[in-house]
Design a protein around this motif. Structure first.
Motif, PDB file in Angstrom:
ATOM      1  N   UNK A   1       0.862  -1.119   0.121  1.00  0.00           N
ATOM      2  CA  UNK A   1       0.151  -0.086  -0.031  1.00  0.00           C
ATOM      3  C   UNK A   1       0.727   1.283  -0.060  1.00  0.00           C
ATOM      4  N   UNK A   2       1.838   1.160   1.098  1.00  0.00           N
ATOM      5  CA  UNK A   2       2.752   2.435   0.943  1.00  0.00           C
ATOM      6  C   UNK A   2       3.994   2.151  -0.145  1.00  0.00           C
ATOM      7  N   UNK A   3       4.016   3.142  -1.127  1.00  0.00           N
ATOM      8  CA  UNK A   3       4.967   3.054  -2.036  1.00  0.00           C
ATOM      9  C   UNK A   3       6.533   3.039  -1.455  1.00  0.00           C
ATOM     10  N   UNK A   4       7.316   2.243  -2.105  1.00  0.00           N
ATOM     11  CA  UNK A   4       8.529   2.093  -1.660  1.00  0.00           C
ATOM     12  C   UNK A   4       9.545   3.377  -1.869  1.00  0.00           C
ATOM     13  N   UNK A   5      10.543   3.690  -0.516  1.00  0.00           N
ATOM     14  CA  UNK A   5      11.236   4.537  -0.909  1.00  0.00           C
ATOM     15  C   UNK A   5      12.119   4.659  -1.912  1.00  0.00           C
ATOM     16  N   UNK A   6      12.359   5.384  -2.989  1.00  0.00           N
ATOM     17  CA  UNK A   6      13.366   5.461  -3.904  1.00  0.00           C
ATOM     18  C   UNK A   6      14.572   6.341  -3.279  1.00  0.00           C
ATOM     19  N   UNK A   7      15.314   5.941  -2.530  1.00  0.00           N
ATOM     20  CA  UNK A   7      16.154   6.856  -2.012  1.00  0.00           C
ATOM     21  C   UNK A   7      17.786   6.400  -2.140  1.00  0.00           C
ATOM     22  N   UNK A   8      18.000   5.261  -3.106  1.00  0.00           N
ATOM     23  CA  UNK A   8      19.179   4.802  -3.286  1.00  0.00           C
ATOM     24  C   UNK A   8      19.749   5.137  -4.705  1.00  0.00           C
ATOM     25  N   UNK A   9      20.680   5.671  -4.805  1.00  0.00           N
ATOM     26  CA  UNK A   9      21.511   6.438  -6.043  1.00  0.00           C
ATOM     27  C   UNK A   9      22.425   5.199  -6.645  1.00  0.00           C
ATOM     28  N   UNK A  10      21.962   4.738  -7.811  1.00  0.00           N
ATOM     29  CA  UNK A  10      22.934   3.679  -8.497  1.00  0.00           C
ATOM     30  C   UNK A  10      23.254   4.278  -9.615  1.00  0.00           C
TER      31      UNK A  10
ATOM     32  N   UNK B   1      14.675   2.007  -5.121  1.00  0.00           N
ATOM     33  CA  UNK B   1      14.179   1.263  -3.737  1.00  0.00           C
ATOM     34  C   UNK B   1      15.371   0.178  -3.569  1.00  0.00           C
ATOM     35  N   UNK B   2      15.607  -0.393  -2.342  1.00  0.00           N
ATOM     36  CA  UNK B   2      16.677  -1.351  -1.895  1.00  0.00           C
ATOM     37  C   UNK B   2      16.013  -2.682  -2.582  1.00  0.00           C
ATOM     38  N   UNK B   3      14.792  -3.163  -2.874  1.00  0.00           N
ATOM     39  CA  UNK B   3      14.437  -3.991  -3.521  1.00  0.00           C
ATOM     40  C   UNK B   3      14.763  -4.334  -5.045  1.00  0.00           C
ATOM     41  N   UNK B   4      14.665  -3.042  -5.722  1.00  0.00           N
ATOM     42  CA  UNK B   4      14.886  -3.110  -7.114  1.00  0.00           C
ATOM     43  C   UNK B   4      16.481  -3.125  -7.343  1.00  0.00           C
ATOM     44  N   UNK B   5      17.221  -2.503  -6.285  1.00  0.00           N
ATOM     45  CA  UNK B   5      18.611  -2.467  -6.481  1.00  0.00           C
ATOM     46  C   UNK B   5      19.331  -4.019  -6.287  1.00  0.00           C
ATOM     47  N   UNK B   6      18.519  -4.731  -5.208  1.00  0.00           N
ATOM     48  CA  UNK B   6      19.020  -6.291  -5.025  1.00  0.00           C
ATOM     49  C   UNK B   6      18.566  -7.127  -6.131  1.00  0.00           C
ATOM     50  N   UNK B   7      17.337  -6.869  -6.754  1.00  0.00           N
ATOM     51  CA  UNK B   7      17.214  -7.595  -7.888  1.00  0.00           C
ATOM     52  C   UNK B   7      18.234  -7.414  -9.219  1.00  0.00           C
ATOM     53  N   UNK B   8      18.562  -6.253  -9.429  1.00  0.00           N
ATOM     54  CA  UNK B   8      19.552  -5.994 -10.420  1.00  0.00           C
ATOM     55  C   UNK B   8      21.015  -6.670 -10.066  1.00  0.00           C
ATOM     56  N   UNK B   9      21.390  -6.408  -8.857  1.00  0.00           N
ATOM     57  CA  UNK B   9      22.485  -7.074  -8.481  1.00  0.00           C
ATOM     58  C   UNK B   9      22.534  -8.699  -8.677  1.00  0.00           C
ATOM     59  N   UNK B  10      21.653  -9.256  -8.269  1.00  0.00           N
ATOM     60  CA  UNK B  10      21.480 -10.692  -8.332  1.00  0.00           C
ATOM     61  C   UNK B  10      21.398 -11.181  -9.749  1.00  0.00           C
ATOM     62  N   UNK B  11      20.770 -10.336 -10.718  1.00  0.00           N
ATOM     63  CA  UNK B  11      20.793 -10.827 -11.951  1.00  0.00           C
ATOM     64  C   UNK B  11      22.080 -10.494 -12.812  1.00  0.00           C
ATOM     65  N   UNK B  12      22.803  -9.503 -12.314  1.00  0.00           N
ATOM     66  CA  UNK B  12      24.233  -9.430 -12.861  1.00  0.00           C
ATOM     67  C   UNK B  12      24.971 -10.454 -12.233  1.00  0.00           C
TER      68      UNK B  12
END
Length: 345
Positions: free
Chosen positions: A44-53, A149-160
């Motif tokens: 319900x609450x949008x994730x915080x997109x506070x991680x610059x990559x 957000x943290x989830x998106x960053x972790x997904x990209x790292x795992x895919x790489x």
């Protein structure tokens, strides 16, 4: 390219991703309505997109993800840079990214070939917007700047991470090995360091597959990979090339220590015991070692690799279950310290 990020140079025994967990068919699972309700509540609450990559689009490691820390990062070819770019058009210290109240700014550090944001060469510190393209030097290296957000960053790292790993053994794959070999060779040459390449192959691997089946062959590969992980230092690069072949890039080791590594590999593999269910299966390996050091960098990484390959073939010609050492890439391969034959050879 390397950097202080989780996606670069993981410990050899660290898998690229967790193995899938089998679902027990006898355990009840929530119905779809409950799952949907829980999902809606949790998101319900949008994730915080506070991680610059920075997400590498083109360059030495497409798909790599690099964190932009609040304290700032320096990009360049210097070993002291936070994000090291192996690209000849990139300056030693090429650009810096810093975080301010308004967001993340990029500044060119008087580089030779310039820093570009969305194909516009910047002359002063510029604010990056989510989705901007950051191109460095002659255009071989391009990043996409994103706020995640943290989830998106972790997904990209795992895919790489998955693109770097052999799916069966979870060791580095051939593509990553070749990229690292050229990068590490260039670094060692520039700094006058010693570099060794050990090539290892399972003796009569095709016969093992033919006699015992591919399932047993795969089990042998995984068992040997696990043994190698325990022997090779975390800072070295351990990879599976193809079939029953493995490779190790050994950094800053003396000639004798590099030989000891090969000796330990031969001993460890020959000592592996297999269950009675596979009959009289005995597995040994042959290894070839080539090393190059200060004042000897007259040849390419490929030529040193070829010397190690010739040494491996020499070990096989002498009966296997041993290693041969091409002391330097310019010297013909010769039998090195031989591992004593076991009674089952």
């Amino acid at each position: 390219m390397s950097a202080n990020v989780e996606s670069e140079r993981p410990h050899p025994d660290a898998s690229a991703s967790e193995a899938p967990v089998d679902t027990d068919p006898f355990v009840a699972t929530p119905d779809s309505a409950a799952v949907g309700s829980h999902h809606r509540a949790a998101t319900h609450a949008p994730p915080s997109r506070n991680r610059a990559v920075l997400f590498e689009l083109t360059g030495a490691n497409p798909g790599a993800v690099f964190s932009v820390y609040p304290s700032g990062v320096v990009i360049g070819r210097s070993p002291g840079a936070d994000i090291i770019v192996s690209d000849g058009s990139i300056s030693w210290r090429h650009a810096t990214l810093t975080t301010r109240n308004e967001g993340v700014y990029v500044e060119d550090l008087r580089s030779t070939n310039g820093t570009f944001v969305n194909d516009r060469r910047i002359e002063e510190s510029s604010l990056l917007r989510d989705g901007d393209y950051l191109r460095l030097g002659g255009g071989n290296t391009t990043f996409k700047f994103s706020m995640m957000d943290e989830f998106e960053e972790n997904v990209l790292r795992n895919l790489f991470a998955l693109t770097l790993r052999d799916t069966l053994t979870q060791l580095y794959n051939r593509r990553h090995f070749e990229e690292r070999l050229h990068a590490d060779f260039t670094f060692a040459e520039r700094h006058g360091a010693t570099l060794a390449i050990a090539l290892i192959s399972i003796d009569h691997f095709k016969t093992i597959n033919a006699r015992f089946g591919q399932q047993i062959g795969d089990a042998v590969l995984k068992l040997i990979a696990g043994s190698l992980v325990k022997i090779v230092r975390p800072d070295d690069v351990l990879a599976r090339l193809d079939g029953g072949k493995f490779a190790v890039i050994v950094h800053a080791a003396s000639e004798r220590n590099a030989q000891i590594l090969c000796e330990r590999v031969c001993h460890r593999v020959a000592a592996i015991s297999f269950p009675p269910s596979v009959g009289d299966l005995v597995v040994t390996v042959s290894a070839g070692l080539a090393q190059i050091g200060p004042g000897e960098y007259g040849e390419s990484a490929l030529e040193v690799f070829t010397s190690a390959q010739k040494a491996r073939l020499e070990a096989i010609a002498h009966g296997g279950n041993r290693f041969c050492f091409a002391a330097r890439s310019t010297r013909a391969a010769a039998p090195g310290e031989r591992h004593p034959k076991s009674s089952s050879d």
